[in-house]
Scaffold this motif. Structure first.
Motif, mmCIF file in Angstrom:
data_model
loop_
_atom_site.group_PDB
_atom_site.id
_atom_site.type_symbol
_atom_site.label_atom_id
_atom_site.label_comp_id
_atom_site.label_asym_id
_atom_site.label_seq_id
_atom_site.Cartn_x
_atom_site.Cartn_y
_atom_site.Cartn_z
ATOM 1 N N SER A 1 1.068 14.298 -17.370
ATOM 2 C CA SER A 1 1.333 13.859 -15.948
ATOM 3 C C SER A 1 1.938 12.251 -16.271
ATOM 4 N N VAL A 2 2.524 11.797 -15.263
ATOM 5 C CA VAL A 2 3.044 10.559 -15.476
ATOM 6 C C VAL A 2 2.893 9.671 -14.079
ATOM 7 N N TYR A 3 3.079 8.622 -14.076
ATOM 8 C CA TYR A 3 3.213 7.752 -12.818
ATOM 9 C C TYR A 3 4.265 6.535 -12.924
ATOM 10 N N TRP A 4 4.406 6.030 -11.772
ATOM 11 C CA TRP A 4 5.106 4.828 -11.781
ATOM 12 C C TRP A 4 5.085 3.929 -10.626
ATOM 13 N N ARG A 5 5.489 2.701 -10.664
ATOM 14 C CA ARG A 5 5.099 1.772 -9.430
ATOM 15 C C ARG A 5 6.437 1.578 -8.851
ATOM 16 N N LYS A 6 6.453 1.584 -7.474
ATOM 17 C CA LYS A 6 7.635 1.490 -6.662
ATOM 18 C C LYS A 6 8.093 -0.007 -6.858
ATOM 19 N N MET B 1 -5.990 3.185 -7.092
ATOM 20 C CA MET B 1 -6.686 2.889 -6.074
ATOM 21 C C MET B 1 -7.507 1.491 -6.315
ATOM 22 N N LYS B 2 -7.982 1.084 -7.332
ATOM 23 C CA LYS B 2 -8.634 -0.056 -7.760
ATOM 24 C C LYS B 2 -7.436 -1.150 -7.405
ATOM 25 N N THR B 3 -6.463 -1.030 -8.166
ATOM 26 C CA THR B 3 -5.275 -2.066 -8.226
ATOM 27 C C THR B 3 -4.564 -2.244 -6.839
ATOM 28 N N ILE B 4 -4.634 -0.986 -6.088
ATOM 29 C CA ILE B 4 -4.165 -1.090 -4.587
ATOM 30 C C ILE B 4 -4.865 -2.115 -3.922
ATOM 31 N N LEU B 5 -6.311 -1.867 -4.064
ATOM 32 C CA LEU B 5 -7.257 -2.888 -3.339
ATOM 33 C C LEU B 5 -7.237 -4.233 -3.639
ATOM 34 N N GLU B 6 -7.261 -4.414 -5.188
ATOM 35 C CA GLU B 6 -7.090 -5.899 -5.504
ATOM 36 C C GLU B 6 -5.779 -6.454 -5.203
ATOM 37 N N GLU B 7 -4.721 -5.848 -5.280
ATOM 38 C CA GLU B 7 -3.286 -6.524 -4.982
ATOM 39 C C GLU B 7 -2.868 -6.332 -3.389
ATOM 40 N N GLN B 8 -3.943 -5.887 -2.474
ATOM 41 C CA GLN B 8 -3.722 -5.770 -1.187
ATOM 42 C C GLN B 8 -2.383 -5.031 -0.829
ATOM 43 N N ILE B 9 -2.136 -3.803 -1.649
ATOM 44 C CA ILE B 9 -0.867 -3.035 -0.997
ATOM 45 C C ILE B 9 -1.193 -2.144 -0.013
ATOM 46 N N GLU B 10 -0.304 -2.396 1.094
ATOM 47 C CA GLU B 10 -0.512 -1.716 2.308
ATOM 48 C C GLU B 10 -0.296 -0.093 1.960
ATOM 49 N N GLY B 11 -1.102 0.399 3.018
ATOM 50 C CA GLY B 11 -0.683 1.914 2.958
ATOM 51 C C GLY B 11 -1.708 2.905 2.892
ATOM 52 N N ASP B 12 -1.442 4.091 3.211
ATOM 53 C CA ASP B 12 -2.615 5.290 3.044
ATOM 54 C C ASP B 12 -2.435 5.895 1.849
ATOM 55 N N PHE B 13 -3.334 6.946 1.611
ATOM 56 C CA PHE B 13 -3.257 7.593 0.315
ATOM 57 C C PHE B 13 -2.916 9.101 0.714
ATOM 58 N N ILE B 14 -1.936 9.769 -0.105
ATOM 59 C CA ILE B 14 -1.689 11.050 0.161
ATOM 60 C C ILE B 14 -1.868 12.018 -1.138
ATOM 61 N N VAL C 1 6.367 4.579 0.814
ATOM 62 C CA VAL C 1 5.625 3.875 -0.180
ATOM 63 C C VAL C 1 5.880 2.446 -0.165
ATOM 64 N N SER C 2 4.898 1.689 -0.090
ATOM 65 C CA SER C 2 4.752 0.184 -0.378
ATOM 66 C C SER C 2 5.536 -0.299 -1.469
ATOM 67 N N LYS C 3 6.142 -1.530 -1.475
ATOM 68 C CA LYS C 3 6.328 -2.067 -2.922
ATOM 69 C C LYS C 3 5.007 -2.440 -3.860
ATOM 70 N N ASN C 4 5.327 -1.965 -4.901
ATOM 71 C CA ASN C 4 4.256 -1.787 -5.900
ATOM 72 C C ASN C 4 3.239 -0.700 -5.746
ATOM 73 N N GLY C 5 3.382 0.117 -4.749
ATOM 74 C CA GLY C 5 2.546 1.230 -4.639
ATOM 75 C C GLY C 5 2.944 2.223 -5.713
ATOM 76 N N PHE C 6 2.035 3.225 -5.728
ATOM 77 C CA PHE C 6 1.965 4.214 -6.888
ATOM 78 C C PHE C 6 2.607 5.355 -6.575
ATOM 79 N N ILE C 7 3.348 5.991 -7.329
ATOM 80 C CA ILE C 7 3.659 7.395 -7.534
ATOM 81 C C ILE C 7 3.227 8.211 -8.487
ATOM 82 N N ILE C 8 2.444 9.247 -8.391
ATOM 83 C CA ILE C 8 1.802 9.873 -9.548
ATOM 84 C C ILE C 8 2.403 11.349 -9.605
ATOM 85 N N ILE C 9 2.851 11.810 -10.763
ATOM 86 C CA ILE C 9 3.463 13.181 -10.759
ATOM 87 C C ILE C 9 2.512 13.732 -11.726
#
Length: 254
Positions: free
Chosen positions: A248-253, A73-86, A208-216
């Protein structure tokens, strides 16, 4: 003199400790360990790694996954990645409550929190359509079924239930295809099954926006891991899977 945490940082840390019941760990019980006949005592390391079924805490994801959520979430705000959280699969709502608390602390009011769950537990395996879920018994555990009313009440306990929080009640195959979600910056999956994981990815990944996060959250489970592997192969996703903890893992789109 060391820099002291700001009031905002103190609030966010306190919220994590409260959601995970860390401050009262000696009074927590591990219901999964008890179910397996190993007693109710909580192993601190397992608690940190989200490997217990807590009796009291509002989240079972553990400290490492909660910290990862904050980092995303901190990265999303810093990089101004658009979109909601789910989050798809919310149990008592703890991770979504943390999302909302984090945004409130940051003074962000133009992102929505989507809380998607059956609020009835997990579905029985659809073994014909999804044979990789064959034999799964998670739907038999009433512990995993938390009502919509209880989750909403948990939000209220933290004074975090407002019009930015939106609930999607029902099986993912029914709710996600028509959910009025335009864009996501954070997609957190906690559905355990192949079917639930694939429903979430099929219906939400393209939002999901470019550089958005997918958490599994459940990548350790063969059912979930198989769905992630199949989806990534089908869509030629090469972004590396980054471990969070043992589960758990994650990746960025890309």
């Amino acid at each position: 003199m060391l820099n002291q945490p700001s009031p905002k940082e103190r609030y966010i840390e306190l919220l994590k400790k409260t959601l995970l019941f860390e401050m009262w760990q000696e009074h927590e019980e591990d219901l999964f360990s008890n179910l397996m006949g190993h007693g109710k005592n909580v192993d601190p390391l397992k608690h940190q790694n989200g490997e217990i079924w807590p009796k009291t805490a509002h989240s079972m994801i553990g400290r490492m996954r909660m910290n990862n959520l904050q980092m995303c979430m901190k990265t999303i705000l810093e990089e101004q990645i658009e979109g909601d959280f789910i989050e798809t699969g919310v149990w008592r709502g703890g991770a979504c409550i943390f999302m909302q608390g984090f945004l409130q602390a940051e003074g962000i009011h133009n992102r929505k929190i989507w809380v998607a769950d059956s609020f009835e537990g997990l579905p029985p395996p659809n073994e014909i359509k999804y044979p990789k879920d064959k034999g799964d018994q998670l739907h038999t555990f009433s512990y995993l079924a938390v009502s919509l009313e209880e989750v909403q009440n948990n939000f209220q306990k933290y004074d975090l239930l407002d019009t930015n929080v939106h609930f999607l009640k029902g099986w993912f195959k029914d709710t996600l295809p028509t959910a009025p979600i335009k864009k996501l910056s954070l997609l957190r999956l906690d559905g355990d099954l192949y079917e639930s994981t694939m429903d979430s990815l099929n219906n939400l990944y393209h939002k999901v926006s470019k550089n958005g996060f997918i958490i599994i959250d459940d990548y350790i489970l063969p059912t979930c891991q198989a769905a992630v592997t199949d989806f990534r192969e089908e869509h030629h996703i090469q972004a590396p899977l980054i471990p969070i903890d043992n589960h758990s893992v994650y990746w960025r789109k890309p």
